[in-house]
Design an enzyme around this catalytic site. Sequence first.
Site, PDB file in Angstrom:
ATOM      1  N   GLY A 729       5.623  61.379  27.172  1.00 26.37           N
ATOM      2  CA  GLY A 729       5.871  61.859  25.729  1.00 26.37           C
ATOM      3  C   GLY A 729       4.617  62.515  25.210  1.00 26.37           C
ATOM      4  N   THR A1035       8.006  64.608  18.405  1.00 19.66           N
ATOM      5  CA  THR A1035       8.258  65.585  19.294  1.00 19.66           C
ATOM      6  C   THR A1035       8.154  65.189  20.532  1.00 19.66           C
ATOM      7  OG1 THR A1035       6.710  66.937  19.005  1.00 19.66           O
ATOM      8  CG2 THR A1035       8.532  67.479  17.629  1.00 19.66           C
ATOM      9  N   CYS A1036       7.011  64.408  20.967  1.00 18.36           N
ATOM     10  CA  CYS A1036       6.562  63.976  22.021  1.00 18.36           C
ATOM     11  C   CYS A1036       7.440  63.169  22.852  1.00 18.36           C
ATOM     12  CB  CYS A1036       5.164  63.484  22.280  1.00 18.36           C
ATOM     13  SG  CYS A1036       4.894  62.139  21.301  1.00 18.36           S
ATOM     14  N   PHE A1037       8.409  62.441  22.024  1.00 18.30           N
ATOM     15  CA  PHE A1037       9.373  61.404  22.432  1.00 18.30           C
ATOM     16  C   PHE A1037      10.731  61.810  22.167  1.00 18.30           C
ATOM     17  CE2 PHE A1037       5.497  58.574  21.980  1.00 18.30           C
ATOM     18  CZ  PHE A1037       5.435  58.164  23.427  1.00 18.30           C
TER      19      PHE A1037
END
Length: 1068
Positions: A729, A1035-1037
């Site tokens: 992520g 947003t990374c996950f």
Amino acid sequence: MFTLSQTSRAWFIDRARQAREERLVQKERERAAVVIQAHVRSFLCRSRLQRDIRREIDDFFKADDPESTKRSALCIFKIARKLLFLFRIKEDNERFEKLCRSILSSMDAENEPKVWYVSLACSKDLTLLWIQQIKNILWYCCDFLKQLKPEILQDSRLITLYLTMLVTFTDTSTWKILRGKGESLRPAMNHICANIMGHLNQHGFYSVLQILLTRGLARPRPCLSKGTLTAAFSLALRPVIAAQFSDNLIRPFLIHIMSVPALVTHLSTVTPERLTVLESHDMLRKFIIFLRDQDRCRDVCESLEGCHTLCLMGNLLHLGSLSPRVLEEETDGFVSLLTQTLCYCRKYVSQKKSNLTHWHPVLGWFSQSVDYGLNESMHLITKQLQFLWGVPLIRIFFCDILSKKLLESQEPAHAQPASPQNVLPVKSLLKRAFQKSASVRNILRPVGGKRVDSAEVQKVCNICVLYQTSLTTLTQIRLQILTGLTYLDDLLPKLWAFICELGPHGGLKLFLECLNNDTEESKQLLAMLMLFCDCSRHLITILDDIEVYEEQISFKLEELVTISSFLNSFVFKMIWDGIVENAKGETLELFQSVHGWLMVLYERDCRRRFTPEDHWLRKDLKPSVLFQELDRDRKRAQLILQYIPHVIPHKNRVLLFRTMVTKEKEKLGLVETSSASPHVTHITIRRSRMLEDGYEQLRQLSQHAMKGVIRVKFVNDLGVDEAGIDQDGVFKEFLEEIIKRVFDPALNLFKTTSGDERLYPSPTSYIHENYLQLFEFVGKMLGKAVYEGIVVDVPFASFFLSQLLGHHHSVFYSSVDELPSLDSEFYKNLTSIKRYDGDITDLGLTLSYDEDVMGQLVCHELIPGGKTIPVTNENKISYIHLMAHFRMHTQIKNQTAALISGFRSIIKPEWIRMFSTPELQRLISGDNAEIDLEDLKKHTVYYGGFHGSHRVIIWLWDILASDFTPDERAMFLKFVTSCSRPPLLGFAYLKPPFSIRCVEVSDDQDTGDTLGSVLRGFFTIRKREPGGRLPTSSTCFNLLKLPNYSKKSVLREKLRYAISMNTGFELS
């Protein structure tokens, strides 16, 4: 005593023998001395005699002799005998010149029979001697002609003299002795002239004239005067005419005279009346009749070198252009002889350079040497060859096809004007493409009906074989040939209509049967198909979008749809039936021709649609079957993927791409297994210097490490490690942030196109230090995103994607076609130049491009010295292509090459070649279709007490489906995943999966899921009303953090506000 006697006897015998030998030697010496003395005396005597004779000859030819103009013919005859008796070319050339002048002077005397040199032919005692003498004199004239150089003034005068001698004594028309009462002698004198001409022919007269003509004409500036050229060509014609066009004399005339480089061109320029003589004797027809016989044509070609065969062909074509009536009547024979000569030349054409080949400006690498004279004349020979694909000859050859009428519908379809994105409105286009016009259907459908062995079909096939042979032989002017063949707008549509009528059923079946038949008839039919494909491909390549879609030059869009369907099926069958696997020679050429035309149509359709939905797919090819064959390494499956991947549905190709990536990861040990874990690369990134740190730490990594697992740890502005464990992520966020920053136009690594704002490398990016290394790094990052299946919202310009796919290396690639994707306004301006009817020089353009670079005007030359070369009506097309190529390639060549190098270090070129330009964009940025909410709902993971039946979740899906517009749904997706487009294969392939978590506190207080928070969320227990809080995201996950709102209206309002303000771009 006895011994002494024997010794004395032996000595005596030996001495006697020696004395005898000495006497013999002395006698031999005396005899030799006598012989030598005799030879010396003979030599001295001969020399003295020759000297005396030469002195006598010199005295005879003294210029100041008042009687020199009235010497009797007998005197000239006697002095000529003496000169010929001792004649040596080097020593007696001046004397021979004077003799010739004296003879010609005697022939010009008025009313003085005794002076006329030819009068001796009437003397019974001297006739035979005179005939022999004039034969010798004329042959010496020929010997001199072989040695003289026309470019030297003195030699040119001598050439005129000796040609005059030959002209005078091989024809009786100028003999004054035959005037009046002497007319009765003409038959006998004509017989003597014929005898003289026969003697010259036997000794190689035509070879002499060939040397003279070639030496005088095959040069930068021809140096034969009108009189000289007239005399030489008249002499060449005399034996042929005198022999009533006997085959025995037509053959040497063709070999030695008609093979002189560009002879007919020089005759038409210098002495056109000679061509009138050819026409009056119907010589072209006689040449055609002679050469249409295969054995005679082969004999002539073998007597000539390949280069001179080309010269013969050029002269015959030039003659044909001057005699169209003859060609109309002798089309079959003319086509046959041209095809045979081209086939002979093709034997010496090589595909590559070697120690045994020489460069030929028309034929390419050639296994015979090319002499200087031919090189100097090649531009004229090329002009003569151009008659073959000139409009008059094409009209004559294809008269049967061109005379047919193509029925048109009452109102011809006109495409709608292009939208700013240069995309034809699909609905209206498809409606027009499938109008039920009976006339159009009759043209397009393979109706069949013509017998392939009929005279009409055979004639057209032979003509197509001729032009196809010229394309494969005259390799260096191939484009000229194709341009000439496509000049007539109606030729190709009518040829397609003709093809559709062939055989009992027409169309695909007939040509597939031809592939399996090795008959001459099948080869001719396939040559017709090849010619149609080569010409049509060339035409569509050089036409711009306005000409194809709106003006519909040559082909209607409906025809292109039908043709593309035929080609798609034909190529698929060739591959699937195993024909291509072992193809070579003509079969391979056929496949390349048909496949090339197919791909030009496909790529234009990808750029601007004209075919219906799923037009390119093969319904009879199941993707599962193809993938099974790929797993078994079946050649035909690999060829399908290499040549026509578009017959496989796009979704299946994306699955195949992901499979290829997965297999490589397994091969490289990058996938975690029960027995081993992949190597992990750890990098530390300062959030304030993300681009710089990422560049420094990643650019040094090996290709293997770049493809492997990379773990990122962020350091905040205070130098403290940020909390959180990267399970892909954080790296996803890092990758998205890097890509977001490098593609930001403000950084000036990339620019956006006008209008649709799509990205491409900035021409002024060189202001950055190490800018090429930066572009290579960007390529690696983009490749890594595609490799890992991370979609990034980076819209590239179509022309740049074409370069990423390697399309610009294709010979069919046209920069002008891609120009609208860079600058539609600039494209319109360039095409207006193409359509400008006036004198283009009035616009004051040069072959250069002026650009404002950071406040300074910089002039870029499109070719060396281009700023001094004006744009004219002749070079305006070149100007347009040069300009388009400069804007899209030359200006950003280094940047593009660096980015592609980085991208290909991660993504193999063969992996993405199965995608078109728009499909590659979808692979990078996700699907451009509307978001499938049911698919998203099905693959969403819930945390913090949320579940599929939770009221807030039910409200969320209802709001997205009913209240949000498609644009707002795209904004919502971007808010959570950083990309507004869904994954290509659906949300099942989104990594990490789309998640929603219930949150009760602000992000800085959020510690993740606890038992209490989960229970409160599940049972809708709240510590306080979250109405004032906004949804956030990681947003990374791909994680949406959603407060447990009490009202649907509040959720709708807050969510809409959050996605519009993009408040959620934070790290958990």
